[in-house]
Design a protein around this motif. Structure first.
Motif, PDB file in Angstrom:
ATOM      1  N   VAL A   1       0.835  -1.198   0.000  1.00 39.93           N
ATOM      2  CA  VAL A   1       0.000   0.000   0.000  1.00 39.93           C
ATOM      3  C   VAL A   1       0.872   1.251   0.000  1.00 39.93           C
ATOM      4  O   VAL A   1       0.508   2.277  -0.580  1.00 39.93           O
ATOM      5  N   VAL A   2       2.018   1.147   0.641  1.00 40.32           N
ATOM      6  CA  VAL A   2       2.834   2.343   0.842  1.00 40.32           C
ATOM      7  C   VAL A   2       3.676   2.688  -0.388  1.00 40.32           C
ATOM      8  O   VAL A   2       3.833   3.859  -0.732  1.00 40.32           O
ATOM      9  N   VAL A   3       4.173   1.647  -1.068  1.00 46.54           N
ATOM     10  CA  VAL A   3       5.139   1.887  -2.149  1.00 46.54           C
ATOM     11  C   VAL A   3       4.662   2.885  -3.209  1.00 46.54           C
ATOM     12  O   VAL A   3       5.434   3.763  -3.613  1.00 46.54           O
ATOM     13  N   PRO A   4       3.382   2.833  -3.646  1.00 42.91           N
ATOM     14  CA  PRO A   4       2.966   3.795  -4.674  1.00 42.91           C
ATOM     15  C   PRO A   4       3.187   5.249  -4.276  1.00 42.91           C
ATOM     16  O   PRO A   4       3.353   6.113  -5.137  1.00 42.91           O
ATOM     17  N   LEU A   5       3.190   5.502  -2.969  1.00 43.95           N
ATOM     18  CA  LEU A   5       3.421   6.865  -2.490  1.00 43.95           C
ATOM     19  C   LEU A   5       4.695   7.452  -3.078  1.00 43.95           C
ATOM     20  O   LEU A   5       4.797   8.645  -3.303  1.00 43.95           O
ATOM     21  N   PHE A   6       5.676   6.605  -3.267  1.00 40.40           N
ATOM     22  CA  PHE A   6       6.990   7.112  -3.644  1.00 40.40           C
ATOM     23  C   PHE A   6       7.263   6.964  -5.134  1.00 40.40           C
ATOM     24  O   PHE A   6       8.368   7.191  -5.580  1.00 40.40           O
TER      25      PHE A   6
ATOM     26  N   TYR B   1       1.199  10.885  -6.046  1.00 40.01           N
ATOM     27  CA  TYR B   1       1.087  11.320  -4.646  1.00 40.01           C
ATOM     28  C   TYR B   1       2.133  12.389  -4.381  1.00 40.01           C
ATOM     29  O   TYR B   1       3.111  12.150  -3.679  1.00 40.01           O
ATOM     30  N   PRO B   2       1.939  13.566  -4.935  1.00 41.02           N
ATOM     31  CA  PRO B   2       3.028  14.548  -4.855  1.00 41.02           C
ATOM     32  C   PRO B   2       3.276  15.055  -3.441  1.00 41.02           C
ATOM     33  O   PRO B   2       4.371  15.509  -3.140  1.00 41.02           O
ATOM     34  N   GLU B   3       2.283  14.949  -2.554  1.00 42.93           N
ATOM     35  CA  GLU B   3       2.477  15.482  -1.190  1.00 42.93           C
ATOM     36  C   GLU B   3       3.471  14.640  -0.414  1.00 42.93           C
ATOM     37  O   GLU B   3       4.022  15.080   0.591  1.00 42.93           O
ATOM     38  N   ALA B   4       3.660  13.391  -0.842  1.00 41.36           N
ATOM     39  CA  ALA B   4       4.497  12.487  -0.059  1.00 41.36           C
ATOM     40  C   ALA B   4       5.832  12.274  -0.735  1.00 41.36           C
ATOM     41  O   ALA B   4       5.899  11.924  -1.908  1.00 41.36           O
ATOM     42  N   SER B   5       6.866  12.520   0.007  1.00 42.17           N
ATOM     43  CA  SER B   5       8.199  12.093  -0.410  1.00 42.17           C
ATOM     44  C   SER B   5       8.926  11.855   0.891  1.00 42.17           C
ATOM     45  O   SER B   5       8.493  12.338   1.938  1.00 42.17           O
ATOM     46  N   LEU B   6      10.007  11.102   0.847  1.00 44.09           N
ATOM     47  CA  LEU B   6      10.692  10.808   2.109  1.00 44.09           C
ATOM     48  C   LEU B   6      11.073  12.090   2.824  1.00 44.09           C
ATOM     49  O   LEU B   6      10.921  12.225   4.032  1.00 44.09           O
ATOM     50  N   ALA B   7      11.546  13.067   2.021  1.00 42.41           N
ATOM     51  CA  ALA B   7      11.950  14.329   2.637  1.00 42.41           C
ATOM     52  C   ALA B   7      10.741  15.027   3.249  1.00 42.41           C
ATOM     53  O   ALA B   7      10.814  15.562   4.356  1.00 42.41           O
ATOM     54  N   ALA B   8       9.614  14.992   2.542  1.00 42.27           N
ATOM     55  CA  ALA B   8       8.439  15.694   3.056  1.00 42.27           C
ATOM     56  C   ALA B   8       7.919  15.030   4.319  1.00 42.27           C
ATOM     57  O   ALA B   8       7.377  15.687   5.206  1.00 42.27           O
ATOM     58  N   LEU B   9       8.094  13.700   4.413  1.00 39.48           N
ATOM     59  CA  LEU B   9       7.542  12.993   5.554  1.00 39.48           C
ATOM     60  C   LEU B   9       8.441  13.100   6.778  1.00 39.48           C
ATOM     61  O   LEU B   9       7.952  13.154   7.900  1.00 39.48           O
TER      62      LEU B   9
ATOM     63  N   GLU C   1     -11.589   7.895   8.313  1.00 42.88           N
ATOM     64  CA  GLU C   1     -12.019   9.035   7.513  1.00 42.88           C
ATOM     65  C   GLU C   1     -11.194   9.223   6.252  1.00 42.88           C
ATOM     66  O   GLU C   1     -11.561  10.010   5.386  1.00 42.88           O
ATOM     67  N   ALA C   2     -10.078   8.523   6.156  1.00 38.22           N
ATOM     68  CA  ALA C   2      -9.216   8.729   4.994  1.00 38.22           C
ATOM     69  C   ALA C   2      -9.835   8.056   3.774  1.00 38.22           C
ATOM     70  O   ALA C   2     -10.338   6.939   3.863  1.00 38.22           O
ATOM     71  N   VAL C   3      -9.808   8.759   2.660  1.00 42.86           N
ATOM     72  CA  VAL C   3     -10.336   8.204   1.412  1.00 42.86           C
ATOM     73  C   VAL C   3      -9.417   7.093   0.948  1.00 42.86           C
ATOM     74  O   VAL C   3      -8.199   7.276   0.883  1.00 42.86           O
ATOM     75  N   GLN C   4     -10.010   5.964   0.643  1.00 41.18           N
ATOM     76  CA  GLN C   4      -9.184   4.829   0.256  1.00 41.18           C
ATOM     77  C   GLN C   4      -8.341   5.169  -0.969  1.00 41.18           C
ATOM     78  O   GLN C   4      -8.844   5.711  -1.947  1.00 41.18           O
ATOM     79  N   GLY C   5      -7.083   4.849  -0.880  1.00 36.45           N
ATOM     80  CA  GLY C   5      -6.199   5.090  -2.013  1.00 36.45           C
ATOM     81  C   GLY C   5      -5.615   6.487  -2.067  1.00 36.45           C
ATOM     82  O   GLY C   5      -4.751   6.755  -2.891  1.00 36.45           O
ATOM     83  N   SER C   6      -6.077   7.379  -1.184  1.00 35.19           N
ATOM     84  CA  SER C   6      -5.554   8.744  -1.212  1.00 35.19           C
ATOM     85  C   SER C   6      -4.173   8.806  -0.575  1.00 35.19           C
ATOM     86  O   SER C   6      -3.715   7.851   0.047  1.00 35.19           O
ATOM     87  N   THR C   7      -3.539   9.940  -0.755  1.00 28.92           N
ATOM     88  CA  THR C   7      -2.226  10.119  -0.139  1.00 28.92           C
ATOM     89  C   THR C   7      -2.324   9.926   1.365  1.00 28.92           C
ATOM     90  O   THR C   7      -1.497   9.268   1.979  1.00 28.92           O
ATOM     91  N   HIS C   8      -3.365  10.506   1.949  1.00 29.00           N
ATOM     92  CA  HIS C   8      -3.556  10.409   3.391  1.00 29.00           C
ATOM     93  C   HIS C   8      -3.673   8.951   3.817  1.00 29.00           C
ATOM     94  O   HIS C   8      -3.029   8.501   4.768  1.00 29.00           O
ATOM     95  N   TYR C   9      -4.481   8.202   3.084  1.00 25.83           N
ATOM     96  CA  TYR C   9      -4.704   6.786   3.387  1.00 25.83           C
ATOM     97  C   TYR C   9      -3.387   6.015   3.350  1.00 25.83           C
ATOM     98  O   TYR C   9      -3.038   5.289   4.271  1.00 25.83           O
ATOM     99  N   ARG C  10      -2.649   6.263   2.280  1.00 22.50           N
ATOM    100  CA  ARG C  10      -1.380   5.541   2.158  1.00 22.50           C
ATOM    101  C   ARG C  10      -0.384   6.011   3.211  1.00 22.50           C
ATOM    102  O   ARG C  10       0.413   5.242   3.721  1.00 22.50           O
TER     103      ARG C  10
END
Ligand SMILES: Nc1ncnc2c1ncn2[C@@H]1O[C@H](COP(=O)(O)OP(=O)(O)OP(=O)(O)O)[C@@H](O)[C@H]1O
Ligand SMILES: [Mg+2]
Lengths: 852, 306
Positions: A33-38, A427-435, A809-818
């Motif tokens: 689930v997490v990998v697509p974030l990056f 998922y542009p909001e998520a990157s290792l640096a951003a997290l 409350e997180a939308v499935q598949g959204s950046t927040h969810y992941r």
């Protein structure tokens, strides 16, 4: 028999492998689930559709959400609507009359345009000084049978028909949809401008709109309008208040003018990079809030100055290819009239092809930039990243660019064509640096670690800093282990080494029963009973940590005063009872000492003191330094006093020794207080204050409460495992030590505990694992505020509680969810690392115990 | 007199001292097997004590000592004198109470909750079982070596100086001195002097047992209690321990439990033969082995019984 052995062997093997597999599967699922974030964003090559050469500069391009058509508004007031795929011209309008059109109904021409980054909202300014609000966009409709033109009757799925400027498509559900360009122009808003409007900006909410602009007459106007709908005629009119902003006469005409989201700042920018911000919180008395140069390079020229979603961040592009994001933030000691200051938050690019246009996403912090070389780039502003870049066809510079509302495409206009890029920002909001690194969020004075994934408003910038959650987890674990570990280990040593064997079993099982207490009950107790209670008696709550050990030790020394044969005879239940009696005495002492302490050291009000409003730092340091000073006093006793006394004490009787011990203890206690007082006063004089770190403003549900209650959740586990480890120390070692004349306490400290160290260590580690993963107690007993401070009296938010709160409350598949799954993975990793370290250390302990 | 174990929290059971059974068995019944059967029947008899034991200066005196594990009586009316500086061996069939008696001397039985005792023991004339005796002090004066070698999981050095450590001794030179003396005393110095800081658990069983002896004598006890110290060792290691006992004798008074008749006859000065919790015959070792007063003793020491 053989079958049973065979079966059990295989069952055990299958069970073991199954467990490993299950854990591995969970891990893989989380990773999956997490990998697509990056995974990076994608941007396909440009598709170009040729169009008839534009007669003048395009001011604005709009694209419908299905990416079927584009509308281009030209400087001369012409609107041209084209099919996006073929470039076929669907419509050409002259809605404002003007130079190009010969209609001549209206002498005025369009001179200024403001497009809000949120969508289709526009404001027009005209040569006659009139202002209009309007909408520049598209309408979808599902035409009825009669409305359907013949060409659109027998469309196949996906096929497109064009009729009278409308596009007809058969949707996948089999319904016919028509798509058309709509332009609405509202009633005129009177302004006292009376001269052609050169620049216009607007911001609006439901009932009021703020407009600001710059006229040919060299005036800056600021207009607040309220919409009025006549209930009888349904006609909308505007009532407005007009103000004027001062412009210094030597200033040339500005190139850009913008309003911020609330309408209380007006930004003026000149091509040379000068920016003046007006403070118009009170528009009748406008002030110049600040004046600065936003171009680092003096040779560069300001080409783009556009607001992003929310009209707080402004994207600044220049002729040297520089692309930067600025916003105002409240800065301590800002040299401005309103306390906020424009800050350069993100430097996206410093050089390259000149920036010619910006298209900001109406939903997120994504922007597309168009360049003089015909290329386009996709950026994420919050995380300061270039997501994708595409060269585009050579030759023609991009003059207007727009990011499609669904963020699946970028459309740009050159003089001769429409360019379309299919994009997937992922998922542009998520990157290792951003997290995991500080990120500079809009409105913050500096980069921070912040977690705030969602909020009520659409303009919200998600903040996905993991560190506050990791910190919260560590803080919860730290404080609960600080409380639970010593208690659990001491209880284990006491039951295994000192307690009568017949009492051991019931006591052990009743402590184990504590483990079956649901943590939701503990959390409930903590939140609704303990937290409000502790808040009422803060000083006593703190004092109890000192008075309880004091009472216990005092009891022990007094016990020694008893004649030895009495002591031996009373070593049974009488001693247990007397230990029990010291506890309430300790608490009572705390209730007495607490208020006294509050009066002496905390200026009479602990909460105000914690707030930092009153009092000196001495009291806080005292509380912190008592354990250290006790150690110092003890060290003094052992190093200095003991050798001196040992030489003469050999002749002393038992009761003399006991009296000496008691005196030593009392003097030591006084010495402890004295050392603590001296050190605290010293630190206070030196200007250090514990407030702001470990102590700070008191929040009712805080780390102290969680530490206390979660301590109770980990105590049974640590206790049980530690007790087992201690009792499994071979009996012959115990006998050997006791036989050599060691007291049970010496035996425990010198032989049993070192031998059982590996077991004790894993007990603590398993307790730690439990504390790290514990959810319910922290969820209920803290405020769940993701703050990063060690303050014992403040709350925190742990990874686990965060998952529990936000996942539903997180939308499935959204950046927040992941990102929440990533939180789970981080938790998993933390416990994994913890357990591995624990295992390694445990093995080393064991090795040392058996091989040395 | 019932004494609770040091540090235990149990309630003391009421004292029950059974009446002294003074009736002597008729001579005729004291035939082979007859005495044992009488003991099995629970009949009282009087220990046969050789006169040669009386002249010695006693270090440990046991008088009319009884012990119960719960309801079961494990020691019946034991009276015994251990001469100063001599080796006294306790022999008897398994389960006759040798270890129990040994453990009573340093009150290790206090650690067992169900134990009750009556009668008394004195060490150098001071009672062991009166109220107010500091058990910890007592144990420091009595060294004990167990059947199974039980070194602590620490270095050899720390094992030896343990009794000094718990007394709070920190002076390195004192510790070093005692360590060397004790290891020499236990005949382990040559083997251990180069590895004092390595783990005691890495030593062989025989070395470990000698280390335990070194640990026991480091405290310079008045009495050394050895409970089958050689039962876990091979003949060579056993031989070394026996030599050691021979060397220690004179310096220390030793009470040793053994199942090995040769060992008892070689190593000890006095021998006590026990049977089912009773002391049957007590006398100088050569008399017990060569001219026992009782047929039963002769049967036991010659291996015809037991
Ligand atoms: N902890 C105990 N609890 C109850 N009964 C015990 C306990 N220890 C020993 N006994 C009993 O006391 C009796 C004497 O035991 P003891 O261990 O003293 O025999 P022993 O002469 O040393 O035998 P061995 O030569 O086999 O070591 C035995 O019947 C035994 O069952
Ligand atoms: Mg035995």
């Amino acid at each position: 028999m053989r079958f049973a052995e065979f079966a059990s062997r295989y069952l055990i093997t299958i069970g073991g492998i199954g467990t490993i597999l299950a854990v591995a599967m969970i891990f893989l699922f989380l990773v999956g689930v997490v990998v697509p974030l990056f995974r990076g964003a994608s941007m396909d090559g440009a598709e170009e559709a040729e169009i008839e050469r534009l007669a003048s500069e395009p001011l604005h391009v709009a694209v419908d959400e299905y990416k079927s058509m584009a509308a281009i508004l030209l400087r001369d007031g012409t609107v041209r609507v084209h099919r996006l795929d073929t470039g076929e011209e669907l419509q050409r309008l002259q809605p404002f009359g003007g130079a190009g059109g010969g209609a001549g109904a209206d002498e005025r021409t369009l001179t200024a345009l403001s497009v809000s980054p949120e969508g289709d909202d526009v404001a027009f300014g005209f040569s006659d000084g009139k202002l209009h609000l309007g909408r520049f966009g598209f309408t979808s409709a599902f035409p009825t049978d009669e409305e359907t033109p013949d060409v659109a009757r027998d469309l196949g799925p996906g096929a497109i028909a064009v009729h009278a400027g409308k596009i007809y498509v058969l949707t996948t559900e089999g319904k016919l949809r028509s798509q058309s360009f709509t332009l609405e122009i509202g009633a005129p808003i009177e302004s006292q401008a009376n001269a052609a409007i050169r620049l216009i900006a607007h911001t609006s909410d439901d009932a009021t709109a703020v407009l600001a602009g710059f006229t040919d007459a060299g005036r800056i106007f600021y207009t607040k309008t309220r919409e009025r709908t006549n209930l009888l005629t349904g006609k909308t009119t505007y009532a407005s208040d007009d103000y004027e902003l001062p412009l210094r006469s030597e200033d040339a005409a500005p190139a850009f003018l913008h309003l911020n989201g609330g309408g209380d700042s007006v930004f003026l920018a000149w091509a040379n990079g000068k920016v003046v911000r007006y403070d118009v919180r009170d528009p009748s008395a406008p002030l110049v809030a600040e004046e600065l140069d936003i171009l680092a390079d003096p040779a560069a020229e300001l080409t783009v100055f556009e607001p992003m979603l929310g009209q707080a961040t402004f994207i600044v592009g220049d002729s040297r290819g520089g692309l930067r994001a600025w916003f105002t933030a409240r800065v301590d000691g800002a040299p401005t009239t309103d306390g906020v200051q424009l800050l350069l938050a993100h430097e996206l690019a410093t050089e390259g092809s000149a920036v010619t246009s910006i298209g900001a996403s109406p939903r997120t912090r994504l922007i597309a930039s168009g360049h003089a070389d015909g290329g386009a780039r996709l950026w994420h502003v919050t995380t300061n990243r270039l997501l994708a870049t595409s060269p585009g066809p050579e030759g023609e510079p991009i003059e207007a660019i727009v990011l499609v509302a669904k963020e699946d495409g970028v459309v740009a206009a050159t003089r001769v064509g429409l360019l379309h890029w299919a994009i997937d920002p992922r998922y542009p909001e998520a990157s290792l640096a951003a997290l995991f690194r500080p990120v500079w969020y809009e409105g913050f004075p500096a980069p921070t670690h912040t977690w705030q994934a969602e909020s009520g408003t659409d303009e919200f910038e998600p903040k996905l800093g993991f560190l506050p959650l990791v910190f919260g987890t560590i803080k919860a674990t730290f404080y609960s282990m600080l409380f639970g570990t010593p208690l659990a280990l001491l209880a284990a040593v006491f039951t295994s080494e000192f307690l009568d064997r017949r009492l051991r079993i019931p006591i052990k099982s009743s402590i184990e029963m504590m483990a079956s207490l649901p943590s939701v009950v503990l959390g409930f107790l903590a939140a609704l009973v303990i937290a409000p209670f502790a808040q009422r008696i803060i000083p006593a709550t703190l004092a109890v940590f000192v008075t309880l050990p004091f009472a216990l030790l005092l009891g022990a020394y007094l016990w020694q005063l008893m004649p030895s044969n009495r002591a031996v005879r009373w070593a049974g239940w009488q001693r247990l009872v007397s230990i029990g009696v010291t506890l309430p005495i300790g608490v009572a002492l705390a209730l007495w000492v607490g208020p006294v302490m509050e009066r002496l050291f905390f200026a009479g009000d602990m909460r105000l003191w914690l707030d930092g409003q009153i009092g000196t730092a001495t009291g806080g340091w005292m509380l912190l330094l008592i354990p250290l000073s006790a150690l110092l006093a003890l060290g003094f006793g052992v190093r200095v006093l003991a050798p001196f006394v040992r030489r003469r004490s050999s002749a002393w009787t038992r009761s003399q020794c006991a009296r000496y011990d008691l005196a030593k203890f009392l003097i030591g206690s006084l010495l402890t207080v004295a050392i603590a007082l001296a050190l605290s006063a010293g630190l206070d004089v030196a200007g250090f204050d514990p407030r702001g770190s470990v102590f700070d403003t008191y929040v009712q549900r805080n780390a102290l409460i969680v530490g206390f209650v979660m301590g109770f959740a980990v105590i049974p586990i640590i206790y049980t495992l530690a007790e087992d480890a201690l009792t499994s120390v071979p009996e012959h070692l115990r006998l050997a030590s006791l036989g050599a004349g060691a007291t049970p306490w010496q035996t425990a400290v010198r032989i049993i505990i070192p031998t059982a160290m590996s077991g004790l260590f894993s007990a603590v580690m398993i307790g730690l694992g439990r504390a790290v993963g514990e959810t319910m107690i922290v969820l209920m007993a803290t405020g769940n505020t993701p703050v990063m401070e060690w303050n014992v009296f403040n709350g925190f938010r742990t990874l686990s509680a965060n998952i529990a709160v936000e996942l539903p409350e997180a939308v499935q598949g959204s950046t927040h969810y992941r990102a929440l799954f990533l939180a789970a993975l981080v938790l998993f990793a933390m416990t994994f690392v913890l357990n591995t370290v624990a295992e390694i250390v445990r093995l080393r302990f064991r090795k040392r115990a058996y091989q040395l | 007199m019932t004494i609770t174990p040091h540090g235990s929290l149990k309630k003391a059971p009421p004292l029950t001292i059974p009446p002294r059974q003074a009736a002597r068995l008729p001579e005729s019944d004291a035939a082979a097997g007859g005495l044992f059967e009488a003991i099995q029947r629970g009949e009282a008899f009087e220990t046969v004590v050789h006169e040669a034991t009386r002249g010695e200066k006693p270090v440990l005196e046991v008088s009319n000592f009884n012990l119960w594990y719960g309801e079961a009586q494990a020691l019946h009316d034991i009276s015994l004198v251990c001469p100063d500086g001599k080796v006294t061996a306790l022999i008897g069939p398994s389960g006759c109470g040798k270890s129990t008696l040994l453990r009573c001397v340093n009150r290790m039985n206090d650690l067992i909750d169900s134990v009750r005792v009556s009668g008394d023991m004195t060490l150098n004339g001071e009672s062991i079982y009166t109220a107010g005796v500091d058990v910890i002090e007592l144990r420091k004066r009595i060294g004990m070596v167990f059947q199974k070698p039980n070194p602590f999981p620490m270095s050899i050095y720390e094992n030896v100086v343990y009794s000094l450590r718990i007394d709070g001794e920190r002076d390195r030179s004192v510790l070093d001195e005692v360590c060397e003396q004790s290891l020499r005393g236990a005949g382990l110095w040559d083997e251990a002097k180069d590895r004092l800081q390595s783990s005691a658990l890495a030593m062989s069983g025989g070395q470990q047992q000698r280390l335990c002896i070194a640990r026991a004598i480091a405290a310079e006890p008045d009495v050394l209690l050895l409970d089958e110290p050689c039962s876990a060792l091979d003949p060579i290691a056993t031989g070394r321990i026996e030599e050691l006992i021979d060397e220690l004798k004179g310096t220390y008074s030793i009470l040793i439990v053994t199942h090995n008749m040769q060992q008892a006859s070689r190593a000890s000065d006095y021998t006590a033969f026990m049977y089912l919790g009773r002391l049957v015959e007590f006398g100088p070792t050569d008399e017990i082995f060569l001219q026992p007063r009782l047929k039963e003793t002769e049967d036991y020491v010659t291996g015809r019984f037991g």
